[in-house]
Design a protein around this motif. Sequence first.
Motif: not given
Length: 551
Positions: A179-205
């Motif tokens: 994420d090109a946003d500022d990682p030191t300011y707020g949560n703009s660059a704090r990323v979390v991952y999720s799986i939109l397609q592929g359940q229930p066979y796989f998961s993502v941390e």
Amino acid sequence: MKLGKVEFCHFLQILALLLCLAGMNQAELSRSRSKPYFQSGRTRTKRSWVWNQFFVLEEYMGTDPLYVGKLHSDVDKGDGSIKYILSGEGASSIFIIDENTGDIHATKRLDREEQAYYTLRAQALDRLTNKPVEPESEFVIKIQDINDNEPKFLDGPYTAGVPEMSPVGTSVVQVTATDADDPTYGNSARVVYSILQGQPYFSVEPKTGVIKTALPNMDREAKDQYLLVIQAKDMVGQNGGLSGTTSVTVTLTDVNDNPPRFPRRSYQYNVPESLPVASVVARIKAADADVGPNAEMEYKIVDGDGLGVFKISVDKDTQEGIVTIQKELDFESKTSYSLRIEAANMHVDPRFLSLGPFSDMTTVKIIVEDVDEPPIFTSRLYSVVVSEAAKVGTVIGTVAAHDPDASNSPVRYSIDRNTDLERYFNIDANSGVITTAKSLDRETNAVHNITVLAMESQNPAQIGRGYVAITILDINDNAPEFAMEYETTVCENAQPGQVIQKISAIDKDDPPNGHQFYFSLTAEAANNHNFTLQDNKGDVIPYHSGAVNLY
């Protein structure tokens, strides 16, 4: 009401701007009540210039210049005698200053991802003398980040493989979004991952982007490929965060979890008895749902009355079992064979031995078909001896052949004249008796090799061949001959007893090294006393006449 990405960014900009203006108004109020105002929020007691950072919100989309902050000096009494000037990065082009009030505005839309801060210099001058009333001071305008960049998977789309039957939680691949946003300011660059397609066979941390298996015993033979869609969302996944997606193609790699299986419990093949040794009589194949090395197998004959008559090998390309003949087949001796054949995997995975044996059995029955075979001679080679003195019509031997088929057709004999060009011999068509057809001469041809043909009466196309070697015995029917024409020269002063010529003889009859010749002078020559002849037991030595001495 739902806001789009652009509208939401504008909303944040306006909100931040209002907060900034509210803070400025409060600072202006404080300045008017007490000490002079400084953007840093601090006051000084000894100097007029004290600078810290100004902040300005990026991506401002308004029509009016964006207010940044205000410069002020204690020397400025508000009577217009002081003017303010600005220099450094972006001065005049991006940032402008009101020389009377010290107010700074941004005239262009700023992007923190292009440049995060600007360093400028400010100076307060006496308007009449144009001389500084304060030392030049440096300050920074920092571009304050807003969440205007979605996470991006720079290495996507991804492909990965994982062994089938892997336990739950087996790592497959790690995806990473930036994420090109500022990682030191707020949560703009704090990323979390999720799986939109592929359940229930796989998961993502969520924090690391590591994709893992989520179901046990996924079977490649049932489904070998999965398409996953992974989302990365900033703002720690909260509402209003921006997101990006990537695809991950996961292929289940094969493990040896399937044994070979014959599609049939028994096979039957018909083969003619005339098939040559090493010929293929059958191809069988055990099916294996695995692929590659896990599907490689070997075959062997484990039982049956065909052991030693047939053998089986594997075709490395097709994994078929190839049954070939090791010995000649004979319908009259045996009409069928039964083979018990095993197919077994070559590379067994110990983890799956509990599933049962990785082998299978089938039965192959081979039916031998009768073929109209040519007559067979009782001997492949007959040897015959006959004297060269034999009369024409003399019986020298007999050959015999029979039809090996059940019909036992009568046989007729003949001589292949390509091997008896001068027709020295005849054969009785019914009995196979061989007789002489011409006088024989051992000295012309000591051995005759002839081919006798045996033909089925009911099927003349079926012809067997026998071979007869006829050796001619010698009789003494040739007189000795001198080895050459002799012509001897004698010197007139030759001494009596001197050897002047050696003579020898040959005989075409046998044995070539066992003849004893006797030499003598003819009656006419015997009256010539100038020469004498000595018989040297086969070697003959004539002498010049004179004082005769025996050699």
